[in-house]
Structures are given as structure tokens and as C-alpha cells.
Design an enzyme around this catalytic site. Structure first.
Site, mmCIF file in Angstrom:
data_model
loop_
_atom_site.group_PDB
_atom_site.id
_atom_site.type_symbol
_atom_site.label_atom_id
_atom_site.label_comp_id
_atom_site.label_asym_id
_atom_site.label_seq_id
_atom_site.Cartn_x
_atom_site.Cartn_y
_atom_site.Cartn_z
ATOM 1 N N THR A 96 0.862 -1.185 0.000
ATOM 2 C CA THR A 96 0.000 0.000 0.000
ATOM 3 C C THR A 96 0.899 1.235 0.000
ATOM 4 O O THR A 96 1.567 1.513 1.000
ATOM 5 C CB THR A 96 -0.918 0.018 1.233
ATOM 6 N N LYS A 171 -7.143 1.873 -3.010
ATOM 7 C CA LYS A 171 -6.764 1.267 -1.730
ATOM 8 C C LYS A 171 -6.773 2.309 -0.604
ATOM 9 O O LYS A 171 -7.256 2.054 0.502
ATOM 10 C CB LYS A 171 -5.373 0.625 -1.875
ATOM 11 N N LYS A 239 -0.250 5.066 8.630
ATOM 12 C CA LYS A 239 0.472 5.373 7.375
ATOM 13 C C LYS A 239 -0.537 5.579 6.230
ATOM 14 O O LYS A 239 -0.433 6.526 5.453
ATOM 15 C CB LYS A 239 1.428 4.214 7.064
HETATM 16 P P1 NAP Z 1 4.845 -6.152 8.029
HETATM 17 O O1 NAP Z 1 4.405 -7.409 8.684
HETATM 18 O O2 NAP Z 1 5.267 -4.993 8.882
HETATM 19 O O3 NAP Z 1 6.031 -6.543 7.015
HETATM 20 C C1 NAP Z 1 6.726 -5.550 6.337
HETATM 21 C C2 NAP Z 1 7.645 -6.162 5.305
HETATM 22 O O4 NAP Z 1 8.339 -5.100 4.639
HETATM 23 C C3 NAP Z 1 8.711 -7.085 5.913
HETATM 24 O O5 NAP Z 1 8.979 -8.126 5.002
HETATM 25 C C4 NAP Z 1 9.911 -6.131 6.019
HETATM 26 O O6 NAP Z 1 11.156 -6.779 6.057
HETATM 27 C C5 NAP Z 1 9.750 -5.358 4.742
HETATM 28 N N1 NAP Z 1 10.481 -4.089 4.745
HETATM 29 C C6 NAP Z 1 10.213 -2.984 5.476
HETATM 30 N N2 NAP Z 1 11.100 -2.002 5.198
HETATM 31 C C7 NAP Z 1 11.950 -2.519 4.263
HETATM 32 C C8 NAP Z 1 13.066 -2.000 3.575
HETATM 33 N N3 NAP Z 1 13.491 -0.732 3.773
HETATM 34 N N4 NAP Z 1 13.702 -2.801 2.693
HETATM 35 C C9 NAP Z 1 13.282 -4.059 2.482
HETATM 36 N N5 NAP Z 1 12.214 -4.625 3.098
HETATM 37 C C10 NAP Z 1 11.558 -3.852 3.982
HETATM 38 O O7 NAP Z 1 3.745 -5.552 7.053
HETATM 39 P P2 NAP Z 1 2.436 -6.255 6.456
HETATM 40 O O8 NAP Z 1 1.346 -6.187 7.466
HETATM 41 O O9 NAP Z 1 2.803 -7.556 5.838
HETATM 42 O O10 NAP Z 1 2.065 -5.168 5.330
HETATM 43 C C11 NAP Z 1 2.781 -5.082 4.124
HETATM 44 C C12 NAP Z 1 2.051 -4.096 3.210
HETATM 45 O O11 NAP Z 1 0.726 -4.566 2.973
HETATM 46 C C13 NAP Z 1 1.907 -2.677 3.776
HETATM 47 O O12 NAP Z 1 1.999 -1.746 2.728
HETATM 48 C C14 NAP Z 1 0.498 -2.686 4.370
HETATM 49 O O13 NAP Z 1 -0.064 -1.389 4.430
HETATM 50 C C15 NAP Z 1 -0.212 -3.576 3.364
HETATM 51 N N6 NAP Z 1 -1.395 -4.276 3.895
HETATM 52 C C16 NAP Z 1 -1.356 -4.853 5.137
HETATM 53 C C17 NAP Z 1 -2.476 -5.498 5.611
HETATM 54 C C18 NAP Z 1 -2.493 -6.153 6.988
HETATM 55 O O14 NAP Z 1 -3.590 -6.464 7.472
HETATM 56 N N7 NAP Z 1 -1.368 -6.393 7.633
HETATM 57 C C19 NAP Z 1 -3.636 -5.561 4.837
HETATM 58 C C20 NAP Z 1 -3.642 -4.992 3.569
HETATM 59 C C21 NAP Z 1 -2.500 -4.341 3.113
HETATM 60 P P3 NAP Z 1 11.785 -7.249 7.478
HETATM 61 O O15 NAP Z 1 11.089 -8.523 7.824
HETATM 62 O O16 NAP Z 1 13.225 -7.430 7.186
HETATM 63 O O17 NAP Z 1 11.524 -6.152 8.475
#
Ligand code: NAP
Length: 286
Positions: A96, A171, A239
């Protein structure tokens, strides 16, 4: 068999990548913290040392990382995926982000002769596990059509929304409404409690009427129990509110309700609740 790449094995990425693997695709994975690759590698995924290596080894590469900065890092960084793309290959960003970030990645992909699709997803951890996400795609239509079998594994529906930026905007609009509704629910429960009502009775009454909805049914009782197990982390909700407000600013739209809701998410964030579920915003009303 088409080789698929997957970058970003967080809360969303891990179950999505597992589903692609179960769907019979050969999968190459990368995560900044390599330890998170283990559950995928155990199930047969191949490990890559950088996003660039993923893109070099795969026809289509998917990425889902935290925010615009992370999306730019894995796409355009020194060992970014776009360095591994060659003409005809596809890059799909499921993170997102805002429309400007997406267009930057699109432009870089075009320079490499590669195809780009933004495809943020609606739905949280459980829909990701169950393959029930909603895919909001925009960009290269040929790549969208080619990716439909993958989207069929990841989601219950997918929408093609036109030029890059439209998926991001859809989104952000969806999450802005969801964030504002979550704050409205927290405020209503707080009002009921303060007035001496049983707040669970408010949930029951809301559920009988025209505003009955799955979000209130899912989050309301847990808020009252003081339980906030993370489905969608509050830090990501804030965010998305920020990105929606910035988009509103750019478009000259006054987003009054979302502005007020964002203040509550910011307050919850500064209280240290960023890793908890977005519903933990209820805490600031106590
Ligand atoms: P998350 O659990 O916080 O995971 C974040 C991911 O991004 C991890 O793999 C992290 O790597 C990686 N990352 C962060 N900064 C980075 C960088 N500078 N370089 C390389 N990798 C990096 O997040 P999530 O919940 O899976 O969400 C991921 C995306 O999907 C976001 O944009 C969020 O808004 C969207 N989303 C989330 C949900 C939800 O319910 N969680 C639903 C819909 C959409 P590390 O493991 O090394 O930290």
C-alpha cells in the site's frame, strides 16, 4: 512452469507466498531479514540474496513491503528488483503506497523495458491466509491478464482499475473509510460507557440497524474485552491515513473526518500501540 518471485515476507507476504507455493508455482523468495524466509524454504521455495536476484531468476516478481520508502528500496535500491528486470519481465507491487511512488516505480520499469502493475490488496492477515484478498490492480493490462492465475490464488476478487495510481488511490480511499469507521466506533463505545450504558448493548443495537457491518462485528467485542491481536497493525493504518490525507491535499479535497480520525491514530501511535491492531485506537478514548 513459470517461475514466480516474492519479495517481503511480513504478516501479509508470508501467507500469500505460501499460497502461491501450494498453488504449484516454483517460487523464489527474498526478505530483508532472511530468517523469515525459513518457513517458505522448508516448503520448497528457493532463496535469493537480493530483490535484484529474485527478478533476474523469475518471469514475474511480486513485492509486498511496509510503506513507500520500503517499496522504493526493494524496487529501485542498489540491489533493487528493477536492476534484475529485463525486457518482457513483470514486476507487481502489492504494497500500500501513494500514487506518486507507484508512478516512480512504473517509470523505472519502463526504462528497463519491463512491465509494471500496482496491485495493493484489501483484507488483512486472515484473508491473506485463506486466499480471500481483494486485489486492486492498475497498470500494464497484459501483465494483469497474465497474473490472473496468481490473483486467483491470493484473492477472492480482482479489479483492473486503469492507469498506475488508480489502484493506489482505490486502496487509500478504502482504508481511509475503514480507519474513520474504526475511530467512529471507538468514540461511540466511549460515549455509551461514559453515559452509563452497557457498550455491548450499543454493539447489539448497531448490528440490528442500517449501519450493521462486519468491521464493527469483528472489532467491537474485542475492543470491549481490551484485546487487540494484530490483524492490521495500527502503524500501517496511520500510514494509510497519512497517505490518503496527502492525496486529498494534492487533489484539493478537504478530508475533514479522516483528518480527525488520523489525530486519534497518531495519539495511539505515540502511546506505543503501533504494533497492535488498528482497533487499539480505542485505548486513547479511555
Ligand atoms: P509487516 O508485517 O510490517 O512486514 C513488512 C515487510 O516489509 C517485511 O517483510 C519487512 O522486512 C519489509 N520491509 C520494510 N522495510 C523494508 C526496507 N526498507 N527494505 C526491504 N524490506 C523492507 O507488514 P504487512 O502487514 O505484511 O504489510 C505489508 C504491506 O501490505 C503494507 O503496505 C500494508 O499497508 C499492506 N497491507 C497490510 C495489511 C495487513 O492487514 N497487515 C492488509 C492490507 C494491506 P523485514 O522482515 O526485514 O523487516
Amino acid at each position: 512452469m513459470q517461475k514466480i518471485g516474492f519479495i517481503g515476507l511480513g504478516t501479509m507476504g508470508t501467507p500469500m507466498a505460501l499460497n502461491i507455493l501450494r498453488g504449484g508455482f516454483e517460487l523464489v523468495v527474498y526478505n530483508r531479514n532472511a530468517l523469515k524466509c525459513a518457513p517458505l524454504v522448508d516448503k520448497g521455495a528457493l532463496l535469493a540474496a537480493s530483490p535484484m536476484e529474485v527478478a533476474e531468476r523469475c518471469e514475474i516478481t511480486l513485492a509486498i513491503v511496509s510503506d513507500p520508502e520500503a517499496a522504493l528500496e526493494v524496487a529501485l535500491g542498489p540491489a533493487g528488483a528493477l536492476k534484475g528486470l529485463s525486457p518482457g519481465k513483470g514486476y507487481i507491487d502489492l504494497s500500500t503506497v501513494d500514487a506518486v511512488t507507484s508512478r516512480r516505480i512504473e517509470a523505472a520499469a519502463a526504462e528497463a523495458g519491463a512491465r509494471f502493475l500496482e496491485a495493493p490488496v484489501s483484507g488483512s492477515k486472515k484473508p491473506a491466509e485463506e486466499g480471500n484478498l481483494i486485489i486492486l490492480a492498475a497498470g500494464d493490462k497484459g501483465l494483469y491478464d497474465e497474473a490472473l492465475p496468481l490473483f486467483g490464488i491470493l484473492g477472492k476478487s480482482s479489479h483492473y482499475l486503469g492507469a498506475v495510481g488508480q489502484g493506489a488511490m482505490m486502496k487509500l480511499a478504502v482504508n481511509m473509510v475503514m480507519g474513520s469507521m474504526t475511530v467512529a466506533l471507538a468514540e461511540g463505545l466511549s460515549l455509551a460507557k461514559g453515559a452509563g450504558l452497557d457498550p455491548s448493548a450499543l454493539l447489539a443495537v448497531l448490528d440490528e440497524g442500517v449501519v450493521s457491518n462486519p468491521l464493527f462485528r469483528l472489532k467491537g467485542p474485542a475492543m470491549l474485552r481490551g484485546e487487540f491481536p494484530t490483524a492490521f497493525p495500527l502503524k500501517h493504518m496511520q500510514k494509510d491515513m497519512r497517505l490518503a490525507l496527502e492525496a486529498g491535499d494534492a487533489a484539493g479535497s478537504a478530508l475533514t473526518v479522516a483528518t480527525a480520525a488520523n489525530e486519534k491514530f497518531l495519539e495511539a501511535l505515540s502511546d506505543g500501540n503501533g504494533e497492535e491492531d488498528m482497533s487499539a485506537v480505542y485505548k486513547v478514548f479511555k
